[in-house]
Design a protein around this motif. Structure first.
Motif, PDB file in Angstrom:
ATOM      1  N   THR A  36     -50.106 -35.901 -31.370  1.00 46.85           N
ATOM      2  CA  THR A  36     -49.525 -35.328 -32.575  1.00 46.85           C
ATOM      3  C   THR A  36     -49.172 -36.441 -33.546  1.00 46.85           C
ATOM      4  OG1 THR A  36     -48.598 -33.491 -31.309  1.00 46.85           O
ATOM      5  CG2 THR A  36     -47.691 -33.876 -33.502  1.00 46.85           C
ATOM      6  N   ALA A  37     -49.550 -36.277 -34.791  1.00 47.81           N
ATOM      7  CA  ALA A  37     -49.292 -37.300 -35.815  1.00 47.81           C
ATOM      8  C   ALA A  37     -48.690 -36.626 -37.045  1.00 47.81           C
ATOM      9  CB  ALA A  37     -50.577 -38.029 -36.200  1.00 47.81           C
ATOM     10  N   ASP A  38     -47.520 -37.096 -37.463  1.00 42.44           N
ATOM     11  CA  ASP A  38     -46.867 -36.561 -38.667  1.00 42.44           C
ATOM     12  C   ASP A  38     -47.575 -37.069 -39.918  1.00 42.44           C
ATOM     13  OD1 ASP A  38     -45.062 -35.335 -37.019  1.00 42.44           O
ATOM     14  OD2 ASP A  38     -43.572 -36.939 -37.175  1.00 42.44           O
ATOM     15  N   GLY A  39     -47.588 -36.234 -40.948  1.00 37.51           N
ATOM     16  CA  GLY A  39     -48.212 -36.618 -42.206  1.00 37.51           C
ATOM     17  C   GLY A  39     -47.323 -37.526 -43.037  1.00 37.51           C
ATOM     18  N   GLU A  40     -47.938 -38.136 -44.038  1.00 39.29           N
ATOM     19  CA  GLU A  40     -47.211 -39.056 -44.915  1.00 39.29           C
ATOM     20  C   GLU A  40     -47.830 -38.985 -46.311  1.00 39.29           C
ATOM     21  OE1 GLU A  40     -45.776 -43.746 -45.000  1.00 39.29           O
ATOM     22  OE2 GLU A  40     -47.123 -42.995 -43.422  1.00 39.29           O
ATOM     23  N   SER A  41     -47.064 -38.499 -47.268  1.00 37.33           N
ATOM     24  CA  SER A  41     -47.573 -38.388 -48.630  1.00 37.33           C
ATOM     25  C   SER A  41     -47.808 -39.765 -49.242  1.00 37.33           C
ATOM     26  CB  SER A  41     -46.584 -37.603 -49.499  1.00 37.33           C
ATOM     27  OG  SER A  41     -46.472 -36.266 -49.044  1.00 37.33           O
ATOM     28  N   GLY A  42     -48.849 -39.868 -50.045  1.00 41.53           N
ATOM     29  CA  GLY A  42     -49.192 -41.121 -50.683  1.00 41.53           C
ATOM     30  C   GLY A  42     -50.183 -41.949 -49.909  1.00 41.53           C
ATOM     31  N   LYS A  43     -50.386 -41.641 -48.618  1.00 42.56           N
ATOM     32  CA  LYS A  43     -51.373 -42.347 -47.813  1.00 42.56           C
ATOM     33  C   LYS A  43     -52.723 -41.642 -47.937  1.00 42.56           C
ATOM     34  CE  LYS A  43     -48.488 -45.417 -46.428  1.00 42.56           C
ATOM     35  NZ  LYS A  43     -48.610 -46.826 -46.880  1.00 42.56           N
ATOM     36  N   ARG A  44     -53.753 -42.331 -47.516  1.00 44.79           N
ATOM     37  CA  ARG A  44     -55.097 -41.807 -47.672  1.00 44.79           C
ATOM     38  C   ARG A  44     -55.269 -40.516 -46.874  1.00 44.79           C
ATOM     39  NH1 ARG A  44     -60.749 -44.989 -46.224  1.00 44.79           N
ATOM     40  NH2 ARG A  44     -62.157 -43.515 -47.280  1.00 44.79           N
ATOM     41  N   ILE A  52     -53.949 -39.825 -37.600  1.00 45.14           N
ATOM     42  CA  ILE A  52     -55.116 -38.969 -37.394  1.00 45.14           C
ATOM     43  C   ILE A  52     -55.615 -38.597 -38.789  1.00 45.14           C
ATOM     44  CG2 ILE A  52     -56.006 -36.831 -36.414  1.00 45.14           C
ATOM     45  CD1 ILE A  52     -53.837 -36.929 -34.331  1.00 45.14           C
ATOM     46  N   ARG A  53     -56.690 -39.212 -39.192  1.00 40.37           N
ATOM     47  CA  ARG A  53     -57.201 -39.035 -40.554  1.00 40.37           C
ATOM     48  C   ARG A  53     -58.400 -38.089 -40.519  1.00 40.37           C
ATOM     49  NH1 ARG A  53     -58.907 -44.450 -43.079  1.00 40.37           N
ATOM     50  NH2 ARG A  53     -56.639 -44.745 -43.134  1.00 40.37           N
ATOM     51  N   ASN A  62     -64.897 -33.905 -45.780  1.00 40.91           N
ATOM     52  CA  ASN A  62     -66.122 -33.401 -45.158  1.00 40.91           C
ATOM     53  C   ASN A  62     -65.967 -33.153 -43.661  1.00 40.91           C
ATOM     54  OD1 ASN A  62     -65.956 -35.972 -44.192  1.00 40.91           O
ATOM     55  ND2 ASN A  62     -67.929 -36.665 -45.008  1.00 40.91           N
ATOM     56  N   GLY A  63     -64.720 -33.273 -43.115  1.00 35.15           N
ATOM     57  CA  GLY A  63     -64.444 -32.926 -41.723  1.00 35.15           C
ATOM     58  C   GLY A  63     -64.537 -34.056 -40.736  1.00 35.15           C
ATOM     59  N   GLU A  64     -64.703 -35.289 -41.162  1.00 42.25           N
ATOM     60  CA  GLU A  64     -64.775 -36.420 -40.238  1.00 42.25           C
ATOM     61  C   GLU A  64     -63.380 -36.783 -39.743  1.00 42.25           C
ATOM     62  OE1 GLU A  64     -67.392 -40.179 -40.738  1.00 42.25           O
ATOM     63  OE2 GLU A  64     -65.362 -40.737 -41.411  1.00 42.25           O
ATOM     64  N   ILE A  65     -63.264 -37.041 -38.426  1.00 40.85           N
ATOM     65  CA  ILE A  65     -61.973 -37.293 -37.783  1.00 40.85           C
ATOM     66  C   ILE A  65     -61.970 -38.705 -37.215  1.00 40.85           C
ATOM     67  CG2 ILE A  65     -60.323 -36.491 -36.058  1.00 40.85           C
ATOM     68  CD1 ILE A  65     -61.864 -33.822 -36.065  1.00 40.85           C
ATOM     69  N   SER A  66     -60.931 -39.448 -37.566  1.00 42.99           N
ATOM     70  CA  SER A  66     -60.751 -40.787 -36.996  1.00 42.99           C
ATOM     71  C   SER A  66     -59.304 -40.943 -36.549  1.00 42.99           C
ATOM     72  CB  SER A  66     -61.108 -41.873 -38.011  1.00 42.99           C
ATOM     73  OG  SER A  66     -60.232 -41.822 -39.130  1.00 42.99           O
ATOM     74  N   ILE A  67     -59.116 -41.671 -35.440  1.00 46.28           N
ATOM     75  CA  ILE A  67     -57.793 -41.820 -34.824  1.00 46.28           C
ATOM     76  C   ILE A  67     -57.452 -43.299 -34.751  1.00 46.28           C
ATOM     77  CG2 ILE A  67     -56.414 -41.357 -32.772  1.00 46.28           C
ATOM     78  CD1 ILE A  67     -58.320 -39.105 -32.097  1.00 46.28           C
ATOM     79  N   LYS A  68     -56.214 -43.616 -35.135  1.00 50.05           N
ATOM     80  CA  LYS A  68     -55.684 -44.964 -34.975  1.00 50.05           C
ATOM     81  C   LYS A  68     -55.258 -45.135 -33.524  1.00 50.05           C
ATOM     82  CE  LYS A  68     -53.910 -48.992 -36.073  1.00 50.05           C
ATOM     83  NZ  LYS A  68     -54.755 -50.159 -36.420  1.00 50.05           N
TER      84      LYS A  68
END
Length: 542
Positions: free
Chosen positions: A208-216, A222-223, A227-233
């Protein structure tokens, strides 16, 4: 003669219920490779261990928790993951601890209500009937004896829970308590030990990853791109699994939210915060991605505006919704509607049944053009205990089966999307007065009105600001008005709905002459035996 009737309690005013504060959507992660699943499992297991350790430490802190202890916990988690992963873990931990504290408070309230009820019934003589809404004594000495033991158990449990609450101790199970108890009864759960172990471990993963306004795209951990592409830090200890720069891993799967996809895409393109959660359904062997965000407060229309186009009253029951449309003056129009649902089976089946029934209700509301739906502000939190209704297990089961919380949450969210408001009314006496004043007048030879349909009329009238009670029935034929005018509905401007009819000049029936209306309320001026007008006529004839 003294009036021994129970006084009516104060009726709360109707109000417009607040809409949902957040949105959550889900899509399946399809075409995951074996490597993708291994990476997701590795991240989930690593972060799950950190989340379990952080929750245990938060529970040990109890009431001694402070910003300093929170900062220390976050620093330790950051060293083994990242600052954003650590922030998601600590916020989830605080939510779990706070939820457990609220559940503990509700449990204490339920125990206290049960203790007071049992003490009251034990203080009464055996066999004494209840009065004024309070239960009576127990039926036999044997039952009285067993209830004394029940009282001792409740008092012991109350003291134990109260001591835990005062000390700040809570009981939390990561992975759900229900799944934990299945381990001791795998036969009833119809699972093998291996199947249970897989479900238990998957439930304790943390992705689970909380969102952050102003970030990409509104989330750095979890971005998800438009177009639906998922990438995880990836956390620091497992960055060797990365297949993209800066310690990130990009999945081969793509998401395309069919529901609210346009709204979600608008948010991430504007770099507004969106929280994500990845989880595995072990029973189906499917991975899912949930996206959620908070929504702005919707404009709340005043009651006068919502009442102008009429209201649909809805009575909630264990197996159906009874609804009736009322115009702005409180008159039932058209035919009543019934929306059935079956709340047996799995949780997903019950939720689908509720959604289907509410969808049909909202479609009908859109066709009629109303702006609001009236429903009772029900809360059976203190009514589910067996102490309140004694041996009436069927009634306790009936109350427990009514989906008050789920129905309220689902109705508010679905009405917000349909641009329909919800008016909550006080549930006091709606079923009783509805059956007393509206069931018989609304019953026809071809369409008998049920008690629940009459209750829906009472709910709608209360939301419109009208009284539920109707005027008293007229006397028999040839004694007053020939039966007909006193059962009409009371208008909002009337002072009371049970008083005498107003004085209207002119003839009221075909047998009355002009000028009768001036003495409509004065019974002495009417042709009644035993009244003063008759005595005056006898004296003049002598």
């Amino acid at each position: 003669m003294a009036d021994h009737r129970k006084p009516l309690r104060q009726i709360a005013r109707p109000f417009v219920a607040d809409g949902p504060t957040g949105v959550s959507i889900r899509d399946r992660l399809k075409k995951l490779t074996v490597e993708d699943e291994k990476v997701l499992q590795a991240v989930g297991q690593h972060m799950g261990r950190l989340a379990s350790r952080d929750l245990a430490r938060r529970c040990r802190d109890g009431l001694e928790h402070s910003t300093e202890t929170w900062a220390a916990r976050k620093r330790e988690l950051t060293a083994e993951s990242s600052s954003r992963w650590a922030g998601s873990v600590t916020s989830n931990t605080h939510d779990q601890w706070g939820l457990s504290r609220r559940a503990q408070h509700q449990h204490l309230a339920s125990l206290d209500a049960g203790i007071r009820t049992v003490r009251h019934r034990l203080s009464l003589p055996i066999g004494e009937k209840g009065s004024q809404g309070k239960p009576g004594g127990y039926r036999s000495r044997n039952e009285w004896f067993h209830k004394t033991r029940r009282l001792a158990i409740l008092e012991h449990e109350y003291e134990r829970v109260r001591a835990e609450r005062e000390a700040g101790r809570v009981s939390v199970v990561r992975g759900s308590r229900r799944l934990l108890k299945q381990r001791h009864n795998l036969t009833t759960a119809q699972k093998t030990e291996t199947q249970w172990r897989e479900a238990w471990e998957a439930a304790r993963w943390f992705l689970t990853a909380d969102g952050e306004s102003g970030k990409r795209f509104g989330n750095e951990t979890i971005r998800v791109t438009p177009n639906g592409e998922i990438s995880i830090k990836l956390p620091a200890p497992i960055t060797y699994l990365a297949n993209a720069p800066h310690g990130r891993y990009t999945l081969d799967a793509r998401v395309n939210f069919a529901h609210r996809g346009a709204e979600w895409r608008d948010r991430i393109e504007a770099n507004r915060a969106v929280a994500y959660r990845i989880h595995l359904d072990v029973g189906r062997g499917r991975w899912y991605l949930d996206a959620s965000w908070t929504r702005k407060d919707l404009p709340v229309l005043p009651l006068e505006v919502l009442r102008a186009s009429g209201v649909i009253g809805v009575d909630t029951n264990a197996d159906h919704l009874a609804a009736w449309l009322l115009d702005e003056y409180g008159n039932p129009t058209g035919a009543p509607r019934r929306f059935d649902y079956d709340l047996t089976g799995t949780a997903s089946h019950r939720d689908a049944q509720l959604r289907h029934a509410l969808t049909r209700l909202l479609h009908w509301a859109s066709q009629t053009g109303v702006q609001a739906i009236a429903i009772e502000d029900l809360d059976f939190t203190n009514s589910r205990t067996r102490e309140k209704y004694g041996r009436r297990k069927w009634f306790r089961q009936l109350i427990s089966d009514i989906p008050t919380g789920k129905l309220r949450a689902r109705l508010l969210s679905m009405c917000a999307e349909a641009s329909i408001n919800v008016i909550a009314v006080d549930p006091a006496y709606t079923s009783r007065w509805g059956a007393e004043h509206w069931q018989q007048p609304l019953t026809t030879t071809r369409r008998p009105a049920s008690r629940h349909q009459a209750a829906s009329v009472a709910i709608a009238r209360r939301s419109l600001g009208h009284r539920i009670r109707r005027r008293t029935a007229p006397p028999p034929h040839h004694q007053s008005d020939g039966v007909g005018h006193r059962t009409v509905q009371a208008w909002p401007g009337d002072r009371r709905s049970e008083e005498s009819r107003p004085c209207v000049p002119g003839p009221r029936t075909r047998s009355d002459g002009a000028g009768r209306g001036a003495n409509a309320v004065d019974q002495n001026a009417q042709d009644r035996s035993g009244h003063s007008a008759e005595h005056v006529q006898l004296m003049l004839s002598l």
